[in-house]
Write an enzyme that holds these catalytic residues in place. Structure first.
Site, PDB file in Angstrom:
ATOM      1  NE  ARG A 369      -4.560   0.750   1.367  1.00  0.00           N
ATOM      2  CZ  ARG A 369      -5.770   0.311   1.653  1.00  0.00           C
ATOM      3  NH1 ARG A 369      -5.939  -0.726   2.421  1.00  0.00           N
ATOM      4  NH2 ARG A 369      -6.828   0.902   1.166  1.00  0.00           N
ATOM      5  CB  CYS A 370       3.886   1.810   0.177  1.00  0.00           C
ATOM      6  SG  CYS A 370       5.398   2.742   0.187  1.00  0.00           S
TER       7      CYS A 370
END
Lengths: 795, 173
Positions: A369-370
């Site tokens: 998630r990055c």
């Protein structure tokens, strides 16, 4: 005045209910493990129990004897096909099956293919591997120490454990800023290793058909076309004879971007056996061997004037990549987008030095998630901001007000070279402060403190570059980071949209139709969205780094505009006018001179197949490839308040406020779902979720009993604010990415809140997760608490 | 209806057991190895793939089914333990023409994203509402605390259960 009301056709900005849900709520999803092919066999992996050892021998004879076993594959056998090693997406190599050494606990050593998974597991246990143990290195410090054993002794010329050093920024200018500083603030921390851990582990069903020569692989991948290209290169199969299908995916969060040995082995086994081979990873296999994130040491200084202006920052980062440099990181920057740190603040000078290091731990490093290390960047930024405000004796909100980029400074060039596209940072901050009732809380906090209660408030303000990429700075395997869409409008005005990205829960089948509705006025319910099958979807780079809306979403708008351009010519023909005299309103072309005379987009569609102008090619379909001119830069303010129990170190969340400006929201319901999911992962990382290692390299956090994920019981509620909207100036519909923002910016809000609650101790830092024992130690020993491995004996 | 579990066993001499289990109202006779897990009986022998396997260790709850009405993690129950019992899965929640209110609620309130945890969530929530038609938020959160979701952050799942509870009580949603 429009022909159709966009709100009624599920267009842009409507909280349209998801079309995906109809199958999921009935248990009719189609995940990889649900796929059954005739004659299918099952593969299991034997993994290394130790972190670093030379392999003296592997004896598979007992495994071969188990009835129902079809194949026992070792690295030695894979080597005969040139497949014991494979290239990584970071231009390193990674063992598919270990031949010489094992380099981390959980590394793939052999596989068994059998009639069912029970038999395959039984046979794995009968493989005898003799290991000669070597010292395990579990931190960068150990790995770069003099005399440390070389982990990657397979690589010619590699005589230490350093992968790279990389620097960016203006060193001399930054040095001068520090000479002029009134105050210098320092902070050192470790961002713990975290695993994305979707509930569904990785898996594949490989089906090689000797008769046709075609290889079909159903697999849990966020990027099917990249896998096809990689398989073509690794397995030396022609790309047109490879079909990668990503069916429904049970969560990805970056974990399902890389190409893992399990996938490759299932393909090789299917080729060798000429039968379909299914591999479904167990949870431990997923947690100890696949793409993790973070595990970074950050050390830096901030130069400040006494009136609270930031003059410069100096950052040193050490990234622990594990045994292979195998992160799925497509930028030309070795440390990813770490240098987006401090982007939202107006800082004249900055310099960053980074090192990447091999250790005896699972490979990876950027997933989760990055956008390629923006999570570390924003966490460190906001922890540093918190510490610096305290060092200055300045209010946390006021310190940020004095340094946030102002509205009139856009487009703003950061000292590390990024160009911020747009934003209203100050407005977002004020909305957040009002929502948390900032001044009142400070008063309550003071009163509570007088009674021995520890209340705290943490602010995190951040922007991040989303939507990789642009072709100047991003590529994978030499393929530039564009994305794509293909749109077919059928004669009756219904449509099929195919996109190059791939949902893992984000709801593309719902939202991408809404973009087409916005552009063409075709009801969203009349548009079906397909993706994930490389034989039918246009070439795309996949879904991660919040890139689907910024890139494939832009391609979708652009392809719809191509359709509209052709439809305009058809409309002019139908209206017996010239194109210049035809105007567009949503869903309809009309004559400027007599607006009551018009044709709908559906009528144009029919005419495209039956009544087109002379010389026009029939049909109404197009494709578009979109290479974004810049990243999109959403901005967010996250504020959390907490209460810490001084007796136990346990902390409870009192309130969480999120103000997200992600530009135009295609589907507000889905955007809010993304934000709440991200906030939950932020809470998880700050409170309980991490992986560490003991001194022998054993992974702590190899199952859900050790790797704690918050349930509905622990997870706090969230208050979301959407009143600030700054459209991206370079995106066709003004949208920005949103999938990662809260997971990126959220952790610092929780940690800053706890640090604020215990500010009387003088403790500057507790490493995440802020487990009660760590908070208790800080409260009682009045010292910083490190969470870096190796895990301490008393833990 | 007789279903013979056709997967070959680890040796011809491995004993099998014959069990009778009622799944979604239909009684089936199945012959299987005693070590086969209930989740594998459902997914592989009976083709009910709506029940998912997430963690293998009874933590994530993706495999939750109802055994005699009680939420049960089917990855840590042997199929033979279900002999003579009644199992309900997500496939038994709706009819072709009508969804269960919980299924509607999850869609209405955006209570799911990737969908992998959803069947287990639905089964736990169903058991809750059958015993407690008007649960508080805390009661909902506690009842679902054995089911992990990585996507939603739970807030909308709580709302989805409340939506269904309203509807099942005959109130305006």
């Amino acid at each position: 005045m429009t022909a159709v009301d966009e709100r009624k056709i599920g267009g842009l900005g409507t909280s349209r209910k998801r079309v995906e849900d109809d199958r999921f709520i009935r248990g009719k999803g189609n995940y990889v493990d649900d796929i059954v092919l005739p004659g299918m066999l099952h593969m299991e992996i034997l993994r290394s129990p130790v972190a670093h050892a030379r392999i003296k021998s592997i004896d598979t004879s007992r495994a071969w004897e188990v009835p129902g076993v079809h194949l026992v594959l070792t690295g030695e056998m894979a080597a005969t096909r040139n497949l014991a090693w494979m290239p990584t997406l970071s231009y390193d190599t990674q063992a598919v099956l270990a031949t010489d050494k094992v380099r981390f606990q959980g590394q793939e050593v052999a596989v068994v293919v059998a009639d069912d998974p029970y038999i395959a597991k039984d046979a794995c246990e009968l493989i005898d591997v003799e290991y000669e143990p070597l010292p395990a290195l579990v931190t960068p410090e150990q790995a770069i120490a003099e005399g440390a054993p070389v982990i990657r002794d397979d690589k010619a010329g590699q005589d230490d454990n350093l992968i790279y050093t990389w620097e960016v920024g203006d060193k001399d200018g930054t040095d001068r800023a520090f000479e002029q500083a009134d105050v210098i603030s320092k902070l050192r921390l470790h961002y713990p290793r975290s695993h994305p851990s979707p509930i569904e582990p990785c898996g594949s069903v490989a089906d090689f058909n000797r008769a046709t020569g075609k290889l079909t692989v159903y697999m849990t991948t966020q990027a099917p076309h990249i896998v096809r290209a990689a398989v073509a290169m690794i397995a030396e199969l022609p790309e047109h004879m490879i079909r990668i299908v990503a069916p429904d995916i049970g969560g990805g969060f970056g974990n399902k971007v890389p190409v893992y040995p399990g996938y490759v082995c299932s393909i090789l086994c299917s080729i060798l056996l000429e039968r379909p081979v299914k591999w479904i990873e167990d949870k431990t296999g997923n947690l100890i061997s696949t793409g993790f994130a973070r595990d970074m040491y950050l050390d830096s200084e901030m130069a400040l004037s006494k009136d609270g202006k930031i003059l410069g920052v100096r950052i040193r980062a050490d990234a622990d990549h594990g045994a292979f440099y195998a992160d799925a990181q497509p930028s030309k920057f070795k440390i990813g987008l770490l240098h987006s740190t401090f982007a939202c603040y107006d800082i004249p000078n900055a310099h960053l030095m980074a090192r990447g290091v091999y250790t005896n731990k699972a490979p990876g490093g950027v997933a989760y998630r990055c956008s390629f290390r923006v999570t570390e960047a924003m966490f460190f930024q906001e922890r540093m901001m918190h510490a610096a405000a305290n060092d200055l004796g300045m209010d946390q909100a006021e310190f940020r007000r004095r340094n946030l980029v102002r509205d009139d400074q856009f487009p703003y060039r950061t000292p590390f070279g990024f160009l911020l596209d747009s934003g209203q940072y100050h407005k977002c901050l004020e909305v957040g402060l009002k929502a948390i009732d900032y001044d009142n809380f400070r008063e309550q906090q003071k009163q509570a403190r007088a009674r021995g209660r520890l209340l705290g408030l943490g602010i995190s303000t951040m922007t991040e570059p989303l939507g990789a990429g642009n072709s100047r700075e991003f590529d994978i395997l030499g393929i530039k980071m564009f994305d794509s869409a293909e749109l077919r409008v059928h004669p009756t005005g219904k449509a099929l949209l195919r996109i190059g990205s791939k949902t893992q829960g984000q709801g593309h089948e719902t939202t991408f139709a809404q973009i087409v509705s916005h552009e063409l006025g075709i009801p969203a319910d009349d548009i079906v969205v397909e993706h994930g099958d490389t034989d039918t979807a246009p070439f795309g780079m996949g879904t991660y780094a919040s890139r689907s809306t910024p890139v494939a979403g832009a391609a979708t708008a652009m392809v719809a505009r191509k359709i509209r351009a052709k439809a305009r010519a058809i409309a002019a023909h139908l209206l017996e006018a010239s194109e210049e005299d035809v105007e567009w309103e949503l869903g309809r072309f009309y004559l400027r001179s007599s607006p009551e005379r018009g044709v709908t987009i559906q009528e144009c569609a029919m005419a495209a197949y039956g009544n087109m102008p002379d010389g026009m090619e029939p049909g109404l379909e197009h494709h578009a490839y979109y290479d974004p001119p810049n990243m999109t830069w959403p901005f967010a303010v996250y504020i959390a308040t907490v209460e810490v129990d001084p007796e136990t170190g346990v902390w409870d969340v009192l309130k969480v406020v999120a103000v997200d400006d992600c530009g135009v929201r295609i589907n507000p319901m889905i955007v809010e779902g993304q934000i709440m999911g991200g906030l939950t992962e932020a809470y998880a990382m700050s409170s309980m979720q991490f992986q560490t290692y003991d001194a022998e390299g054993n992974c702590i956090g190899s199952n859900y009993m050790d790797y704690l994920l918050p349930s509905a019981w622990e997870t706090p509620g969230f208050e979301l604010h959407s009143e600030v909207v700054t459209p991206s100036p370079h995106h066709p519909i003004g949208a920005k990415g949103i999938g990662e923002c809260a997971a990126v910016g959220g952790p610092a809000a929780f940690v800053n809140a706890v640090m604020d609650a215990i500010s009387h101790t003088g403790v500057r830092n507790i490493d995440m997760p802020l487990l009660p024992d760590r908070v208790w130690e800080a409260l009682n020993q009045r010292r910083d608490v490190s969470g870096a491995p190796p895990v301490r004996a008393e833990d | 209806m007789t279903v013979v579990h056709e997967e070959p066993t680890a040796g011809a001499d491995v004993p099998t057991r014959r069990i009778r289990v009622t799944v979604n109202g239909v009684t089936k006779t199945v012959e299987l190895e005693p070590r086969v897990l209930l989740v594998h009986l459902l997914r592989q022998a009976l083709g009910l793939t709506g029940t998912h396997m997430g963690c293998d260790t009874t933590n994530c709850g993706a495999c939750t089914v109802l055994v005699d009405g009680r939420p049960t993690k089917s990855c840590t129950m042997l199929a033979v333990q279900a002999d003579g019992h009644e199992v309900r899965t997500v496939e038994g929640m709706s009819t072709p023409s009508e969804l269960h209110p919980l299924q509607e609620g999850f869609k209405e309130e955006h209570g799911l994203q990737c969908g992998f945890c959803t069947p287990g969530m639905l089964m736990s929530a169903k058991a809750l509402l059958e015993n407690n038609p008007d649960p508080t938020e805390d009661e909902i959160r506690w009842a679902l605390s054995g089911n992990l979701c990585r996507c939603t952050g739970y807030q909308n799942i709580v709302k989805a259960v409340q939506w269904a509870a309203h509807k099942m009580r005959g109130e305006q949603a």
